[in-house]
Design a protein around this motif. Structure first.
Motif, PDB file in Angstrom:
ATOM      1  N   GLN A  38       0.835  -1.193   0.000  1.00  0.00           N
ATOM      2  CA  GLN A  38       0.000   0.000   0.000  1.00  0.00           C
ATOM      3  C   GLN A  38       0.873   1.247   0.000  1.00  0.00           C
ATOM      4  O   GLN A  38       1.965   1.255   0.579  1.00  0.00           O
ATOM      5  N   VAL A  65       0.718   5.804  -0.415  1.00  0.00           N
ATOM      6  CA  VAL A  65      -0.030   7.056  -0.501  1.00  0.00           C
ATOM      7  C   VAL A  65       0.900   8.111  -1.078  1.00  0.00           C
ATOM      8  O   VAL A  65       2.020   8.276  -0.594  1.00  0.00           O
ATOM      9  N   CYS A 106      -4.293  13.727  -3.250  1.00  0.00           N
ATOM     10  CA  CYS A 106      -3.865  12.489  -2.617  1.00  0.00           C
ATOM     11  C   CYS A 106      -4.249  11.342  -3.542  1.00  0.00           C
ATOM     12  O   CYS A 106      -5.410  11.220  -3.926  1.00  0.00           O
ATOM     13  N   TYR A 159      -3.660   6.958  -4.009  1.00  0.00           N
ATOM     14  CA  TYR A 159      -3.259   5.804  -3.220  1.00  0.00           C
ATOM     15  C   TYR A 159      -3.212   4.553  -4.078  1.00  0.00           C
ATOM     16  O   TYR A 159      -3.789   4.510  -5.170  1.00  0.00           O
ATOM     17  N   TYR A 192      -3.713   0.329  -3.286  1.00  0.00           N
ATOM     18  CA  TYR A 192      -4.074  -0.664  -2.276  1.00  0.00           C
ATOM     19  C   TYR A 192      -4.864  -1.764  -2.946  1.00  0.00           C
ATOM     20  O   TYR A 192      -5.733  -1.486  -3.775  1.00  0.00           O
ATOM     21  N   LEU A 236      -9.681   5.801   4.032  1.00  0.00           N
ATOM     22  CA  LEU A 236      -8.815   6.962   3.805  1.00  0.00           C
ATOM     23  C   LEU A 236      -9.094   8.063   4.821  1.00  0.00           C
ATOM     24  O   LEU A 236     -10.254   8.275   5.216  1.00  0.00           O
ATOM     25  N   LEU A 263      -3.840   6.094   4.779  1.00  0.00           N
ATOM     26  CA  LEU A 263      -4.647   4.951   4.359  1.00  0.00           C
ATOM     27  C   LEU A 263      -4.559   3.875   5.423  1.00  0.00           C
ATOM     28  O   LEU A 263      -3.496   3.635   5.994  1.00  0.00           O
ATOM     29  N   GLY A 305       1.059   9.601   3.492  1.00  0.00           N
ATOM     30  CA  GLY A 305       1.757  10.319   2.443  1.00  0.00           C
ATOM     31  C   GLY A 305       2.810  11.236   3.049  1.00  0.00           C
ATOM     32  O   GLY A 305       2.904  11.351   4.283  1.00  0.00           O
TER      33      GLY A 305
END
Lengths: 110, 113
Positions: A2, A4, A23, A25, A27, A33, A89, A101
């Motif tokens: 995963q 971000v 943002c 992501y 996953y 989130l 996340l 992030g």
């Protein structure tokens, strides 16, 4: 794995202007989130989460599963919005640990 | 409630020294976490715990150890400090798997010279 991504390290807008913090992501599955915020000399704190679908301090964020994005938006920025913003996340494992992030420093100019 | 507390606020260590970063919470949270944040980067998970006596590794556990003998305390141990461990360390806690908002401590700024 995963991940971000927040592509903007720094973002400046004028008071009253719209603001969008990006943002994205990655996953495998359906994550949860979050946006966390750190104001100057304060602790990192939760701003909002996608499952609550609330507007907090005028901010909203919509989860776009097709684009794997969770951008944070506010139509009219205020000087007190100046802060560091982190997108995060969480998977659905037992510990619900967060992947963050790298953050965006938002400055709202008078 | 004090929330999540961390001590010390700042520390300078020499290479090879050891230290323990303290973390405590008074919210009766089951889950606790240790993160590190390097300049310009996001927080990375070092270790976590889902309850007293239960700990597990996160993304960057090398060079660290933890213990969780009580619900309230979750200390992080650095055994042989290295310059790569220079960072800001954050402790966080949350109540449960479903009530999972994380509450953060103020951080410890560690420099290893």
């Amino acid at each position: 794995a995963q991940r971000v991504t927040q592509p903007e390290k720094l973002l400046s807008v004028f008071k009253g202007a719209p603001v969008e913090l990006k943002c994205n992501y990655s996953y495998s599955g359906s994550p949860e989130l979050f946006w966390y915020v750190q104001y100057s000399r304060q602790r990192l704190q939760l701003l909002l989460r996608h499952i609550s679908r609330e507007s907090i301090k005028g901010f909203t964020a919509d989860l776009n599963k097709g684009e794997t994005s969770f951008h944070l938006k506010k139509p009219f920025a205020q000087e007190e919005d100046s802060a560091m913003y982190y997108c995060a996340l969480s998977g659905w494992g037992s510990a619900r640990q967060l992947t963050f992030g790298s953050g965006t420093q938002l400055t709202v100019l008078p | 409630n004090a929330g999540v507390t961390q001590t010390p606020k700042f520390r300078i260590l020499k290479i090879g020294q050891s230290m323990t970063l303290q973390c405590a919470q008074d919210m009766n949270h089951n889950y606790m976490y240790w993160y590190r944040q390097d300049p310009g980067m996001g927080l990375k998970l070092i270790y976590y715990s889902v309850g007293a006596g239960i700990t597990d590794k996160g993304e960057v556990p090398n060079g660290y150890n933890v213990s969780r003998s009580t619900t309230e305390d979750f200390p992080l141990r650095l055994e042989l400090a290295a310059p790569s461990q220079t960072s800001v360390y954050f402790c966080a806690s949350s109540y449960s798997r479903t009530d999972n908002e994380q509450f953060f401590g103020p951080g410890t700024r560690l420099t290893v010279l």
